[in-house]
Design an enzyme around this catalytic site. Structure first.
Site, mmCIF file in Angstrom:
data_model
loop_
_atom_site.group_PDB
_atom_site.id
_atom_site.type_symbol
_atom_site.label_atom_id
_atom_site.label_comp_id
_atom_site.label_asym_id
_atom_site.label_seq_id
_atom_site.Cartn_x
_atom_site.Cartn_y
_atom_site.Cartn_z
ATOM 1 N N ARG A 35 -2.307 11.774 -31.359
ATOM 2 C CA ARG A 35 -0.709 11.888 -32.053
ATOM 3 C C ARG A 35 -0.927 12.650 -33.420
ATOM 4 O O ARG A 35 -0.014 13.531 -33.739
ATOM 5 C CB ARG A 35 -0.335 10.333 -32.160
ATOM 6 C CG ARG A 35 1.322 10.349 -32.877
ATOM 7 C CD ARG A 35 1.693 9.055 -32.804
ATOM 8 N NE ARG A 35 1.150 8.276 -33.730
ATOM 9 C CZ ARG A 35 1.598 6.883 -33.873
ATOM 10 N NH1 ARG A 35 2.367 6.228 -33.147
ATOM 11 N NH2 ARG A 35 0.913 6.198 -34.970
ATOM 12 N N GLU A 92 14.621 2.830 -32.831
ATOM 13 C CA GLU A 92 13.753 1.996 -33.174
ATOM 14 C C GLU A 92 14.041 0.920 -34.350
ATOM 15 O O GLU A 92 15.111 1.063 -34.827
ATOM 16 C CB GLU A 92 12.398 2.872 -33.401
ATOM 17 C CG GLU A 92 12.633 3.930 -34.023
ATOM 18 C CD GLU A 92 11.363 4.884 -34.534
ATOM 19 O OE1 GLU A 92 10.220 4.425 -33.896
ATOM 20 O OE2 GLU A 92 11.498 5.855 -35.247
ATOM 21 N N LYS A 142 4.767 12.185 -36.880
ATOM 22 C CA LYS A 142 4.712 11.167 -37.799
ATOM 23 C C LYS A 142 4.292 12.175 -39.291
ATOM 24 O O LYS A 142 3.208 12.381 -39.590
ATOM 25 C CB LYS A 142 3.191 10.467 -37.619
ATOM 26 C CG LYS A 142 3.678 9.064 -38.167
ATOM 27 C CD LYS A 142 3.015 7.859 -37.660
ATOM 28 C CE LYS A 142 2.363 6.765 -38.354
ATOM 29 N NZ LYS A 142 3.499 6.021 -38.622
HETATM 30 N N1 PXG Z 1 8.071 3.913 -35.408
HETATM 31 C C1 PXG Z 1 7.766 4.450 -36.584
HETATM 32 C C2 PXG Z 1 8.913 5.110 -37.440
HETATM 33 C C3 PXG Z 1 6.662 4.132 -37.384
HETATM 34 O O1 PXG Z 1 6.499 4.622 -38.681
HETATM 35 C C4 PXG Z 1 6.062 2.724 -35.471
HETATM 36 C C5 PXG Z 1 7.205 3.170 -34.793
HETATM 37 C C6 PXG Z 1 4.865 1.946 -34.721
HETATM 38 O O2 PXG Z 1 3.932 2.909 -34.181
HETATM 39 P P1 PXG Z 1 2.451 2.599 -34.095
HETATM 40 O O3 PXG Z 1 1.609 3.699 -33.661
HETATM 41 O O4 PXG Z 1 1.870 2.022 -35.382
HETATM 42 O O5 PXG Z 1 2.401 1.362 -33.047
HETATM 43 C C7 PXG Z 1 5.726 3.247 -36.607
HETATM 44 C C8 PXG Z 1 4.218 3.094 -37.344
HETATM 45 C C9 PXG Z 1 3.053 1.199 -43.108
HETATM 46 C C10 PXG Z 1 2.922 1.534 -41.527
HETATM 47 O O6 PXG Z 1 2.470 1.753 -43.944
HETATM 48 C C11 PXG Z 1 3.799 1.954 -40.946
HETATM 49 C C12 PXG Z 1 3.421 1.971 -39.479
HETATM 50 C C13 PXG Z 1 2.466 1.589 -38.912
HETATM 51 C C14 PXG Z 1 1.563 1.198 -39.926
HETATM 52 C C15 PXG Z 1 1.624 0.977 -41.165
HETATM 53 O O7 PXG Z 1 4.349 0.883 -43.471
HETATM 54 N N2 PXG Z 1 4.386 2.774 -38.698
#
Ligand code: PXG
Length: 288
Positions: A50, A182, A149
Site C-alpha cells: 500500500r 469510513e 495514505k
Molecule cells: N481509514 C483511514 C482514513 C485510516 O487512516 C484506516 C482506514 C484503517 O486502515 P488500516 O490499514 O490501519 O486497517 C486508517 C488507518 C493514527 C493511526 O496514527 C491511523 C491509522 C492507523 C493506525 C494509526 O492515528 N489509520
C-alpha cells in the site's frame, strides 16, 4: 528512542527534518501505520504494498526497495528493543523551495519510527462505542483518491474534531453522494441478516489492512461478506456494527447519532471476528 532517518539511526532529539521539506510545507508525502505484536510486524508486506501504491499515485519515487523497507522496519524495532507497538513509515518529497514544484525537491526524505501505541480503553471493546456522523464529507475520487495514505489528513482531522465536539471518540464520514465512506481513521462494517457488509474503496474508504484481514477472516469462518453502498439508515438499522483499523483493531459500535444499533451491545459476529483477528495478529506478518 532511535529513529531511522534518511538511512541512519539517530537519537529522537536529533531526528529532525528541514522547514523546507515539502512534507511539512505542502503535506507532500505518504505514510503507513503498522502494528507490532509479540515480535511480529503484522502484514508488513501488505502495508509496504500500500505504501508503494500511495507513492506511485503521487509520483513519488520511494528511496528504498520493498526488501530494504522491510529490513529498515525490523531493524528499527530491534534497535529500540520493541516487541509490541506501532511503526510509522514516512516518505516525503524532500527539501525544496517555497513553490509547489516537486521537481525542484532534491531527493525524498524518509524515516521509520517504532514506538508505543495508546489504545482505546478496554471497556470500549467490552461495551462498544457510541459515535456520530460528522458534517465533513470524505474527499471525492475526482479530487484525491481515498486509497492513498498521504500526509494530507486535514479532511480526517476536521472530522475527528467534529466527532470530539459531539462527545464521541470516532465519527462516521459520508461521501458526496451521502453514502458511508469510513470513520476518521478506521473502516466500517455492519452485520445485516447474517451478512457482513463494508463500503468499497470507490465509496471513499481506505483499503485498510485490518479491513482486508476481516474479509479473510469472514471467508475462512464461512460468514458471507461483500462490499456494499451503505447509508446512515443501514448503520442505524444494522444488527451489529464495528470499526477496524491498525490502531483500533476491531471495535464494536453500539450507538450512532444517539440511535442504538441492534441490541445496543456488541454482537456475536463482532465477537467472533475479533477473537479470530486477535489470533492472526501474532502469526500473519514478518518476524523482526
Ligand atoms: N481509514 C483511514 C482514513 C485510516 O487512516 C484506516 C482506514 C484503517 O486502515 P488500516 O490499514 O490501519 O486497517 C486508517 C488507518 C493514527 C493511526 O496514527 C491511523 C491509522 C492507523 C493506525 C494509526 O492515528 N489509520
Amino acid at each position: 528512542m532511535k529513529i531511522y532517518l534518511d538511512g541512519k539511526f539517530v537519537d529522537e532529539a536529533d531526528a529532525k527534518v528541514s522547514v523546507f521539506d515539502h512534507g511539512l510545507l505542502y503535506g507532500d508525502g505518504v505514510f503507513e501505520g503498522i502494528r507490532l505484536y509479540g515480535g511480529n510486524v503484522f502484514r508488513l508486506d501488505e502495508h509496504l504494498e500500500r505504501f508503494e501504491y500511495s507513492a506511485r499515485a503521487v509520483m513519488l519515487d520511494l528511496p528504498l526497495t520493498r526488501a530494504e523497507w522491510s529490513h529498515a522496519v525490523c531493524e528499527t524495532c530491534r534497535v529500540n528493543k520493541l516487541t509490541d507497538g506501532y511503526i510509522r513509515l514516512v516518505a516525503t518529497r524532500g527539501v525544496g523551495d517555497l513553490g509547489l514544484a516537486p521537481w525542484l525537491c532534491s531527493k525524498p526524505s524518509y524515516f521509520v519510527i517504532a514506538s508505543k501505541i495508546s489504545l482505546y480503553p478496554a471497556e470500549h471493546y467490552e461495551k462498544g462505542l457510541a459515535i456520530v456522523t460528522v458534517p465533513t464529507r470524505r474527499v471525492g475520487p475526482g479530487a484525491f483518491p481515498s486509497t492513498v495514505k498521504s500526509l494530507n489528513y486535514l479532511n480526517n482531522i476536521l472530522a475527528k474534531i467534529e466527532a470530539r465536539q459531539a462527545g464521541a471518540l470516532e465519527g462516521i464520514m459520508l461521501n458526496d453522494q451521502g453514502y458511508v465512506a469510513e470513520a476518521t481513521a478506521d473502516n466500517v462494517f455492519i452485520v445485516h441478516k447474517g451478512e457482513l457488509l463494508t463500503p468499497a474503496a470507490s465509496q471513499g474508504a481506505l483499503k485498510g489492512v485490518t479491513r482486508s484481514t476481516i474479509i479473510d477472516v469472514a471467508r475462512d469462518l464461512g460468514i458471507p461478506i461483500r462490499e456494499a453502498n451503505l447509508t446512515r439508515y443501514d448503520l442505524w438499522c444494522a444488527d451489529e456494527c464495528f470499526l477496524t483499523g491498525s490502531g483500533a483493531e476491531v471495535i464494536p459500535v453500539v450507538k450512532l447519532d444517539g440511535r442504538s444499533i441492534g441490541t445496543g451491545a456488541p454482537g456475536p459476529v463482532t465477537r467472533k471476528v475479533l477473537a479470530e483477528f486477535k489470533k492472526r495478529v501474532l502469526v500473519e506478518g514478518t518476524r523482526i
